[in-house]
Design a protein around this motif. Structure first.
Motif, mmCIF file in Angstrom:
data_model
loop_
_atom_site.group_PDB
_atom_site.id
_atom_site.type_symbol
_atom_site.label_atom_id
_atom_site.label_comp_id
_atom_site.label_asym_id
_atom_site.label_seq_id
_atom_site.Cartn_x
_atom_site.Cartn_y
_atom_site.Cartn_z
ATOM 1 N N LYS A 128 -87.571 14.058 9.958
ATOM 2 C CA LYS A 128 -86.348 13.692 9.230
ATOM 3 C C LYS A 128 -85.828 14.866 8.397
ATOM 4 O O LYS A 128 -84.620 15.095 8.344
ATOM 5 C CB LYS A 128 -86.593 12.480 8.326
ATOM 6 C CG LYS A 128 -86.860 11.172 9.044
ATOM 7 C CD LYS A 128 -85.662 10.628 9.747
ATOM 8 C CE LYS A 128 -84.696 9.994 8.788
ATOM 9 N NZ LYS A 128 -83.503 9.439 9.456
ATOM 10 N N ILE A 129 -86.732 15.611 7.764
ATOM 11 C CA ILE A 129 -86.294 16.753 6.952
ATOM 12 C C ILE A 129 -85.682 17.826 7.844
ATOM 13 O O ILE A 129 -84.626 18.385 7.520
ATOM 14 C CB ILE A 129 -87.457 17.304 6.101
ATOM 15 C CG1 ILE A 129 -87.769 16.322 4.965
ATOM 16 C CG2 ILE A 129 -87.125 18.688 5.543
ATOM 17 C CD1 ILE A 129 -88.967 16.689 4.121
ATOM 18 N N LYS A 130 -86.306 18.096 8.987
ATOM 19 C CA LYS A 130 -85.771 19.106 9.907
ATOM 20 C C LYS A 130 -84.368 18.705 10.367
ATOM 21 O O LYS A 130 -83.429 19.512 10.340
ATOM 22 C CB LYS A 130 -86.698 19.268 11.106
ATOM 23 C CG LYS A 130 -86.237 20.311 12.126
ATOM 24 C CD LYS A 130 -87.211 20.399 13.288
ATOM 25 C CE LYS A 130 -86.882 21.478 14.268
ATOM 26 N NZ LYS A 130 -85.636 21.340 14.959
ATOM 27 N N ARG A 131 -84.199 17.454 10.772
ATOM 28 C CA ARG A 131 -82.894 16.984 11.240
ATOM 29 C C ARG A 131 -81.861 16.973 10.118
ATOM 30 O O ARG A 131 -80.680 17.277 10.338
ATOM 31 C CB ARG A 131 -83.028 15.587 11.847
ATOM 32 C CG ARG A 131 -83.748 15.600 13.168
ATOM 33 C CD ARG A 131 -83.891 14.219 13.744
ATOM 34 N NE ARG A 131 -84.634 14.260 14.995
ATOM 35 C CZ ARG A 131 -85.186 13.205 15.569
ATOM 36 N NH1 ARG A 131 -85.070 12.006 15.016
ATOM 37 N NH2 ARG A 131 -85.847 13.323 16.700
ATOM 38 N N THR A 132 -82.299 16.636 8.924
ATOM 39 C CA THR A 132 -81.371 16.597 7.796
ATOM 40 C C THR A 132 -80.916 17.997 7.422
ATOM 41 O O THR A 132 -79.738 18.211 7.119
ATOM 42 C CB THR A 132 -82.020 15.880 6.593
ATOM 43 O OG1 THR A 132 -82.413 14.562 6.989
ATOM 44 C CG2 THR A 132 -81.050 15.778 5.431
ATOM 45 N N LYS A 133 -81.821 18.967 7.467
ATOM 46 C CA LYS A 133 -81.428 20.358 7.192
ATOM 47 C C LYS A 133 -80.413 20.827 8.233
ATOM 48 O O LYS A 133 -79.419 21.479 7.894
ATOM 49 C CB LYS A 133 -82.659 21.274 7.176
ATOM 50 C CG LYS A 133 -83.522 21.076 5.932
ATOM 51 C CD LYS A 133 -84.555 22.158 5.752
ATOM 52 C CE LYS A 133 -85.669 22.112 6.715
ATOM 53 N NZ LYS A 133 -86.760 23.063 6.425
ATOM 54 N N GLU A 134 -80.642 20.481 9.505
ATOM 55 C CA GLU A 134 -79.690 20.841 10.558
ATOM 56 C C GLU A 134 -78.334 20.182 10.308
ATOM 57 O O GLU A 134 -77.279 20.804 10.504
ATOM 58 C CB GLU A 134 -80.234 20.427 11.934
ATOM 59 C CG GLU A 134 -81.429 21.249 12.384
ATOM 60 C CD GLU A 134 -82.149 20.675 13.608
ATOM 61 O OE1 GLU A 134 -81.804 19.550 14.054
ATOM 62 O OE2 GLU A 134 -83.064 21.348 14.101
ATOM 63 N N LYS A 135 -78.365 18.948 9.864
ATOM 64 C CA LYS A 135 -77.130 18.220 9.572
ATOM 65 C C LYS A 135 -76.372 18.891 8.417
ATOM 66 O O LYS A 135 -75.154 19.028 8.467
ATOM 67 C CB LYS A 135 -77.484 16.777 9.190
ATOM 68 C CG LYS A 135 -76.321 15.846 9.038
ATOM 69 C CD LYS A 135 -76.859 14.470 8.696
ATOM 70 C CE LYS A 135 -75.963 13.362 9.089
ATOM 71 N NZ LYS A 135 -76.536 12.041 8.778
ATOM 72 N N LEU A 136 -77.098 19.333 7.398
ATOM 73 C CA LEU A 136 -76.464 20.017 6.273
ATOM 74 C C LEU A 136 -75.811 21.329 6.715
ATOM 75 O O LEU A 136 -74.715 21.670 6.260
ATOM 76 C CB LEU A 136 -77.475 20.276 5.149
ATOM 77 C CG LEU A 136 -77.860 19.060 4.317
ATOM 78 C CD1 LEU A 136 -79.054 19.371 3.432
ATOM 79 C CD2 LEU A 136 -76.688 18.576 3.488
ATOM 80 N N VAL A 137 -76.472 22.047 7.623
ATOM 81 C CA VAL A 137 -75.894 23.291 8.148
ATOM 82 C C VAL A 137 -74.598 22.991 8.881
ATOM 83 O O VAL A 137 -73.580 23.663 8.692
ATOM 84 C CB VAL A 137 -76.904 24.037 9.062
ATOM 85 C CG1 VAL A 137 -76.233 25.155 9.816
ATOM 86 C CG2 VAL A 137 -78.077 24.567 8.253
ATOM 87 N N GLN A 138 -74.615 21.941 9.708
ATOM 88 C CA GLN A 138 -73.395 21.548 10.435
ATOM 89 C C GLN A 138 -72.292 21.140 9.469
ATOM 90 O O GLN A 138 -71.127 21.508 9.642
ATOM 91 C CB GLN A 138 -73.695 20.401 11.388
ATOM 92 C CG GLN A 138 -74.508 20.774 12.573
ATOM 93 C CD GLN A 138 -74.880 19.561 13.422
ATOM 94 O OE1 GLN A 138 -74.716 18.416 13.003
ATOM 95 N NE2 GLN A 138 -75.404 19.826 14.618
ATOM 96 N N MET A 139 -72.638 20.389 8.438
ATOM 97 C CA MET A 139 -71.655 19.952 7.466
ATOM 98 C C MET A 139 -71.047 21.153 6.728
ATOM 99 O O MET A 139 -69.853 21.158 6.424
ATOM 100 C CB MET A 139 -72.291 18.984 6.457
ATOM 101 C CG MET A 139 -72.644 17.636 7.031
ATOM 102 S SD MET A 139 -73.731 16.648 5.959
ATOM 103 C CE MET A 139 -72.698 16.389 4.535
ATOM 104 N N SER A 140 -71.849 22.157 6.451
ATOM 105 C CA SER A 140 -71.349 23.321 5.711
ATOM 106 C C SER A 140 -70.442 24.188 6.570
ATOM 107 O O SER A 140 -69.627 24.944 6.045
ATOM 108 C CB SER A 140 -72.514 24.157 5.172
ATOM 109 O OG SER A 140 -73.186 24.806 6.223
ATOM 110 N N ASN A 141 -70.568 24.085 7.898
ATOM 111 C CA ASN A 141 -69.737 24.879 8.805
ATOM 112 C C ASN A 141 -68.417 24.199 9.144
ATOM 113 O O ASN A 141 -67.612 24.759 9.872
ATOM 114 C CB ASN A 141 -70.498 25.190 10.105
ATOM 115 C CG ASN A 141 -71.653 26.133 9.859
ATOM 116 O OD1 ASN A 141 -71.612 26.961 8.953
ATOM 117 N ND2 ASN A 141 -72.709 26.001 10.634
ATOM 118 N N GLN A 142 -68.229 22.997 8.673
ATOM 119 C CA GLN A 142 -66.997 22.264 8.995
ATOM 120 C C GLN A 142 -65.891 22.595 8.024
ATOM 121 O O GLN A 142 -66.027 22.896 6.931
ATOM 122 C CB GLN A 142 -67.249 20.752 8.963
ATOM 123 C CG GLN A 142 -68.168 20.332 10.063
ATOM 124 C CD GLN A 142 -68.486 18.846 10.004
ATOM 125 O OE1 GLN A 142 -68.196 18.157 9.044
ATOM 126 N NE2 GLN A 142 -69.110 18.357 11.064
#
Length: 164
Positions: A150-164
């Motif tokens: 969950k932490i790995k996926r959430t970090k990836e999600k945060l990276v995607q959110m920051s690139n939007q």
């Protein structure tokens, strides 16, 4: 020999004071116009006080405090979701306590974290507090491997959110 009521109260108050920043930090990510920080914090303290006599030192005091604080915040969210809301929350509330030295990048990171669902938000906050996966599992009731995923996926999600 059992401690007197005054001694127990003093021990409780000392424990709360030494963990006050952690309690506030978790609470700030669950506040809303309907559930202000002071109300949420007070509810956490009440729940801690109510549970204090049953605390058996089977885990670290900080783990116990994290768990009760998190459960109080999440159950407060559930109560709010069961009522119709007239105000959508899209950004960090004004009540978020920000240190004076917080950079814009860190402020933006916390804004993104605030947009995550409650469980993901909690996991990332625990990870940022440098809790081990085992401690996070103890607090949340998840397995250690599930915490890692969950932490790995959430970090990836945060990276995607920051690139939007």
């Amino acid at each position: 020999m059992k401690a007197s009521k005054t001694e127990e109260t003093e021990k409780f108050m000392s424990t709360v004071r030494s963990n006050e920043r952690v309690i506030y930090k978790i609470c700030t990510f669950y506040v809303s116009p309907e559930y202000p920080l002071n109300d949420l914090y007070q509810e956490v303290i009440c729940n801690l006080w109510e549970a204090w006599p049953r605390f058996r030192n089977e885990c670290a005091t900080s783990t116990w405090i994290y768990r009760i604080t998190l459960n109080t915040c999440i159950s407060g969210l559930r109560k709010l979701k069961s009522r119709p809301s007239s105000v959508p929350i899209h950004d960090v509330p004004d009540t978020l306590l920000e240190p004076d030295d917080m950079t814009d990048d860190i402020r933006e990171m916390y804004r993104l974290i605030y947009r995550l669902p409650p469980l993901e938000r909690s996991l990332i906050l625990f990870w940022l507090d440098e809790k081990s996966y085992q401690e996070i599992a103890d607090i949340t009731g998840l397995t250690v491997s599930h915490v890692g995923i969950k932490i790995k996926r959430t970090k990836e999600k945060l990276v995607q959110m920051s690139n939007q």
